[in-house]
Scaffold this motif. Sequence first.
Motif, PDB file in Angstrom:
ATOM      1  N   GLY A   5     -20.722 -15.955   6.969  1.00 13.73           N
ATOM      2  CA  GLY A   5     -20.054 -16.556   8.112  1.00 13.73           C
ATOM      3  C   GLY A   5     -20.136 -15.756   9.389  1.00 13.73           C
ATOM      4  N   HIS A  50     -15.157 -17.854  16.353  1.00  7.65           N
ATOM      5  CA  HIS A  50     -15.376 -19.186  15.780  1.00  7.65           C
ATOM      6  C   HIS A  50     -14.346 -20.198  16.270  1.00  7.65           C
ATOM      7  CE1 HIS A  50     -17.593 -16.644  12.955  1.00  7.65           C
ATOM      8  NE2 HIS A  50     -18.323 -17.715  12.740  1.00  7.65           N
ATOM      9  N   HIS A  52     -14.654 -23.442  14.897  1.00  8.29           N
ATOM     10  CA  HIS A  52     -14.533 -24.134  13.610  1.00  8.29           C
ATOM     11  C   HIS A  52     -14.779 -23.120  12.496  1.00  8.29           C
ATOM     12  CE1 HIS A  52     -14.238 -28.081  15.407  1.00  8.29           C
ATOM     13  NE2 HIS A  52     -15.211 -27.734  16.209  1.00  8.29           N
ATOM     14  N   GLY A  53     -14.402 -23.486  11.287  1.00  7.82           N
ATOM     15  CA  GLY A  53     -14.546 -22.596  10.142  1.00  7.82           C
ATOM     16  C   GLY A  53     -15.966 -22.111   9.947  1.00  7.82           C
ATOM     17  N   ARG A  54     -16.079 -20.909   9.380  1.00 11.71           N
ATOM     18  CA  ARG A  54     -17.387 -20.286   9.177  1.00 11.71           C
ATOM     19  C   ARG A  54     -18.109 -20.793   7.944  1.00 11.71           C
ATOM     20  NH1 ARG A  54     -15.837 -14.038   9.678  1.00 11.71           N
ATOM     21  NH2 ARG A  54     -14.615 -14.612   7.884  1.00 11.71           N
ATOM     22  N   THR A  55     -17.370 -21.154   6.927  1.00 13.67           N
ATOM     23  CA  THR A  55     -17.984 -21.567   5.662  1.00 13.67           C
ATOM     24  C   THR A  55     -17.268 -22.797   5.109  1.00 13.67           C
ATOM     25  OG1 THR A  55     -16.540 -20.160   4.335  1.00 13.67           O
ATOM     26  CG2 THR A  55     -18.615 -19.175   5.097  1.00 13.67           C
ATOM     27  N   VAL A  57     -15.381 -23.243   2.708  1.00 12.49           N
ATOM     28  CA  VAL A  57     -14.010 -23.067   2.235  1.00 12.49           C
ATOM     29  C   VAL A  57     -12.999 -23.022   3.381  1.00 12.49           C
ATOM     30  CG1 VAL A  57     -14.702 -21.906   0.104  1.00 12.49           C
ATOM     31  CG2 VAL A  57     -14.221 -20.556   2.141  1.00 12.49           C
ATOM     32  N   SER A  58     -13.473 -23.023   4.622  1.00 15.83           N
ATOM     33  CA  SER A  58     -12.586 -22.995   5.783  1.00 15.83           C
ATOM     34  C   SER A  58     -12.022 -24.380   6.060  1.00 15.83           C
ATOM     35  CB  SER A  58     -13.344 -22.508   7.023  1.00 15.83           C
ATOM     36  OG  SER A  58     -13.857 -21.222   6.823  1.00 15.83           O
ATOM     37  N   ALA A  59     -10.796 -24.418   6.511  1.00 16.18           N
ATOM     38  CA  ALA A  59     -10.121 -25.695   6.764  1.00 16.18           C
ATOM     39  C   ALA A  59     -10.819 -26.523   7.844  1.00 16.18           C
ATOM     40  CB  ALA A  59      -8.669 -25.443   7.153  1.00 16.18           C
ATOM     41  N   ARG A  60     -11.355 -25.896   8.859  1.00 13.43           N
ATOM     42  CA  ARG A  60     -11.973 -26.629   9.966  1.00 13.43           C
ATOM     43  C   ARG A  60     -13.502 -26.565   9.932  1.00 13.43           C
ATOM     44  NH1 ARG A  60      -9.993 -24.070  15.006  1.00 13.43           N
ATOM     45  NH2 ARG A  60      -9.975 -22.236  13.710  1.00 13.43           N
ATOM     46  N   TYR A  61     -14.075 -26.380   8.783  1.00 11.41           N
ATOM     47  CA  TYR A  61     -15.529 -26.283   8.626  1.00 11.41           C
ATOM     48  C   TYR A  61     -16.195 -27.609   8.968  1.00 11.41           C
ATOM     49  CZ  TYR A  61     -20.045 -25.620   6.329  1.00 11.41           C
ATOM     50  OH  TYR A  61     -21.379 -25.528   6.050  1.00 11.41           O
TER      51      TYR A  61
END
Length: 80
Positions: A5, A50, A52-55, A57-61
Motif C-alpha cells: 500500500g 491516501h 482512499h484505502g491502500r488495499t 482490506v481498507s474500508a474506503r478501498y
Amino acid sequence: MGTDGKFSSETVQTLSKRAALLCSNPDCGALTAGPSVEVEASLNIGEAAHIHGRTGVSARYKPDLSAAEVGLHPVPRTPS
C-alpha cells in the motif's frame, strides 16, 4: 502502488507535481518544495497521503483508481 500500500517514489513525485508543489489541504496551500543548503539538491516537505484505502482490506478501498488518483500531497501537521 506496492502490495503493502505504499506509494512508489514515482507516484510520490507525480502527486507533488499534480499539486503544483503546494499543500493539498485547501486551508493551507503552503509551498512544499524549496532550496537545500546543498547547491545540487532541493527539499520537499510534502507527503504522499491516501484519500482512499491502500488495499482491499481498507474500508474506503476503490480498486478502479490508480495510485495517483487515491493520493494527495499535504504538508505534515504542525503542532498548534
